[in-house]
Design a protein around this motif. Structure first.
Motif, PDB file in Angstrom:
ATOM      1  N   SER A  99      32.707  72.878  33.342  1.00  9.99           N
ATOM      2  CA  SER A  99      33.967  72.259  32.922  1.00  9.99           C
ATOM      3  C   SER A  99      33.786  70.997  32.112  1.00  9.99           C
ATOM      4  O   SER A  99      34.639  70.668  31.285  1.00  9.99           O
ATOM      5  CB  SER A  99      34.840  71.953  34.156  1.00  9.99           C
ATOM      6  OG  SER A  99      35.144  73.145  34.858  1.00  9.99           O
ATOM      7  N   ILE A 188      31.503  84.845  31.233  1.00  5.06           N
ATOM      8  CA  ILE A 188      32.785  84.338  31.737  1.00  5.06           C
ATOM      9  C   ILE A 188      33.913  84.680  30.764  1.00  5.06           C
ATOM     10  O   ILE A 188      35.007  85.098  31.184  1.00  5.06           O
ATOM     11  CB  ILE A 188      32.687  82.823  31.960  1.00  5.06           C
ATOM     12  CG1 ILE A 188      31.562  82.500  32.949  1.00  5.06           C
ATOM     13  CG2 ILE A 188      34.011  82.261  32.458  1.00  5.06           C
ATOM     14  CD1 ILE A 188      31.325  81.018  33.154  1.00  5.06           C
ATOM     15  N   ARG A 192      37.238  86.996  31.469  1.00  5.82           N
ATOM     16  CA  ARG A 192      38.604  86.533  31.188  1.00  5.82           C
ATOM     17  C   ARG A 192      39.331  87.492  30.256  1.00  5.82           C
ATOM     18  O   ARG A 192      40.536  87.756  30.427  1.00  5.82           O
ATOM     19  CB  ARG A 192      38.545  85.141  30.571  1.00  5.82           C
ATOM     20  CG  ARG A 192      38.167  84.028  31.541  1.00  5.82           C
ATOM     21  CD  ARG A 192      37.968  82.720  30.822  1.00  5.82           C
ATOM     22  NE  ARG A 192      37.617  81.640  31.749  1.00  5.82           N
ATOM     23  CZ  ARG A 192      37.158  80.466  31.369  1.00  5.82           C
ATOM     24  NH1 ARG A 192      37.002  80.202  30.067  1.00  5.82           N
ATOM     25  NH2 ARG A 192      36.863  79.547  32.262  1.00  5.82           N
ATOM     26  N   SER A 197      40.966  86.795  37.048  1.00  4.22           N
ATOM     27  CA  SER A 197      41.459  85.457  37.365  1.00  4.22           C
ATOM     28  C   SER A 197      40.287  84.519  37.640  1.00  4.22           C
ATOM     29  O   SER A 197      39.132  84.940  37.750  1.00  4.22           O
ATOM     30  CB  SER A 197      42.381  85.512  38.587  1.00  4.22           C
ATOM     31  OG  SER A 197      41.660  85.952  39.728  1.00  4.22           O
ATOM     32  N   LYS A 198      40.591  83.224  37.748  1.00  2.00           N
ATOM     33  CA  LYS A 198      39.540  82.246  38.022  1.00  2.00           C
ATOM     34  C   LYS A 198      38.878  82.504  39.369  1.00  2.00           C
ATOM     35  O   LYS A 198      37.652  82.363  39.515  1.00  2.00           O
ATOM     36  CB  LYS A 198      40.124  80.829  37.994  1.00  2.00           C
ATOM     37  CG  LYS A 198      40.593  80.387  36.619  1.00  2.00           C
ATOM     38  CD  LYS A 198      41.108  78.958  36.656  1.00  2.00           C
ATOM     39  CE  LYS A 198      41.538  78.503  35.262  1.00  2.00           C
ATOM     40  NZ  LYS A 198      42.054  77.098  35.265  1.00  2.00           N
ATOM     41  N   LEU A 202      34.962  83.517  40.036  1.00  2.00           N
ATOM     42  CA  LEU A 202      34.130  82.757  40.969  1.00  2.00           C
ATOM     43  C   LEU A 202      33.479  83.666  42.007  1.00  2.00           C
ATOM     44  O   LEU A 202      32.272  83.565  42.260  1.00  2.00           O
ATOM     45  CB  LEU A 202      34.967  81.677  41.654  1.00  2.00           C
ATOM     46  CG  LEU A 202      34.264  80.852  42.732  1.00  2.00           C
ATOM     47  CD1 LEU A 202      33.107  80.056  42.141  1.00  2.00           C
ATOM     48  CD2 LEU A 202      35.254  79.926  43.431  1.00  2.00           C
TER      49      LEU A 202
END
Length: 287
Positions: A99, A188, A192, A197-198, A202
């Protein structure tokens, strides 16, 4: 010709690895061999002329249930600290790796490794100043909140856990960060684009691929915490009596090196058994 090349490769490999193995022998195996020798002695050779070889030091562990109780207490402490380090460290590593970019990442990474640059005693006594009665934490809370607060954290198990988590948290962050950094961002983005989803990314992508680094950090935390003695001694007070503090007493206070060495090797054997029993689970997690 192939045999000549193979022999040259072996000599080159031996030349490169020789200093490392020599240092490992001098720094690890020789001291361990000396401590193993001491663990079978009835007395210190320089103090008593009629010293001999005995198994009595190991028998004391079986005869005195206090040692087994303290060992179990230390193992529970190791599990607790490891879980806290995982819960706190993995999200920090995830944010740091995926991030935050640029100079902000460098600054935060520097803050993570900053505890390694300070003496461990300085860190522990800093926490003692923060956690003690009428200390920094209580004064701050009483200044913010309108009620009188007495935390009484000093000389408790919670204080020991806080000090140990602060000391060993960077191991989990660093190993998890390296594992997460190795994951290609294109994976990633592909997840997406397929509507994941996030939370799915994960659970199905990031966590499985970074699990080896997370497990490595957990092992790096658990093994030293089980035998720790400085944090329990300073932050725990009477509540800080653990297996590691008893071993320290045998070497420093009681001067009973044979018993201290025997207790140390019993702890080493227990940790190796735990890691050996967990190795199939760890191996499956890596694959």
């Amino acid at each position: 010709m192939a045999e000549v090349i193979h022999a040259q490769d072996r000599r080159r490999l031996l030349t490169l690895l020789g200093p490392a193995y020599l240092w490992l022998t001098l720094a690890v195996f020789l001291p361990l061999s000396a401590m193993l020798f001491f663990s079978f002695l009835s007395d210190m050779p320089g103090d008593v002329p009629d010293w001999g070889v005995t198994l009595g030091n190991y028998a004391q562990f079986l005869e005195n249930p206090t040692y087994a109780t303290l060992l179990w207490k230390s193992l529970k402490l190791g599990v607790t600290v490891t879980l806290f380090c995982i819960v706190i460290g993995y999200p920090c590593a995830l944010v740091l790796a995926k991030s935050i970019k640029g100079r902000a990442r460098e600054a935060l990474f520097l803050m993570v490794i900053l505890p390694f640059w300070s003496n461990s005693l300085v860190r522990i006594f800093s926490w003692a100043i923060v956690l003690r009665g009428n200390g920094v934490l209580e004064r701050t809370l009483n200044w913010i909140l309108p009620v009188d607060i007495r935390l009484n954290l000093m000389f408790t198990t919670e204080a020991v856990v806080i000090g140990l988590v602060h000391s060993y948290l960077p191991y989990v962050i660093l190993t998890s960060y390296l594992a997460l950094q190795a994951i290609d961002d294109d994976l990633i983005d592909a997840a997406r684009s397929m509507g994941a989803s996030k939370l799915t990314i994960l659970n199905r992508l990031l966590l499985p691929l970074s699990l080896p680094g997370l497990l490595a950090g957990a092992v790096l935390v658990f093994v030293p915490v089980v035998g720790s003695f400085m944090e329990p001694r300073i932050l725990g007070g009477r509540m800080g009596t653990y297996y590691g503090t008893v071993i320290e007493d045998q070497f420093v206070a009681v001067y009973n090196w044979p018993l201290g060495a025997a207790l140390s090797f019993i702890l080493l054997a227990v940790v190796l058994v735990i890691l050996g029993a967990a190795s199939p689970v760890l191996r499956r997690a890596r694959t």
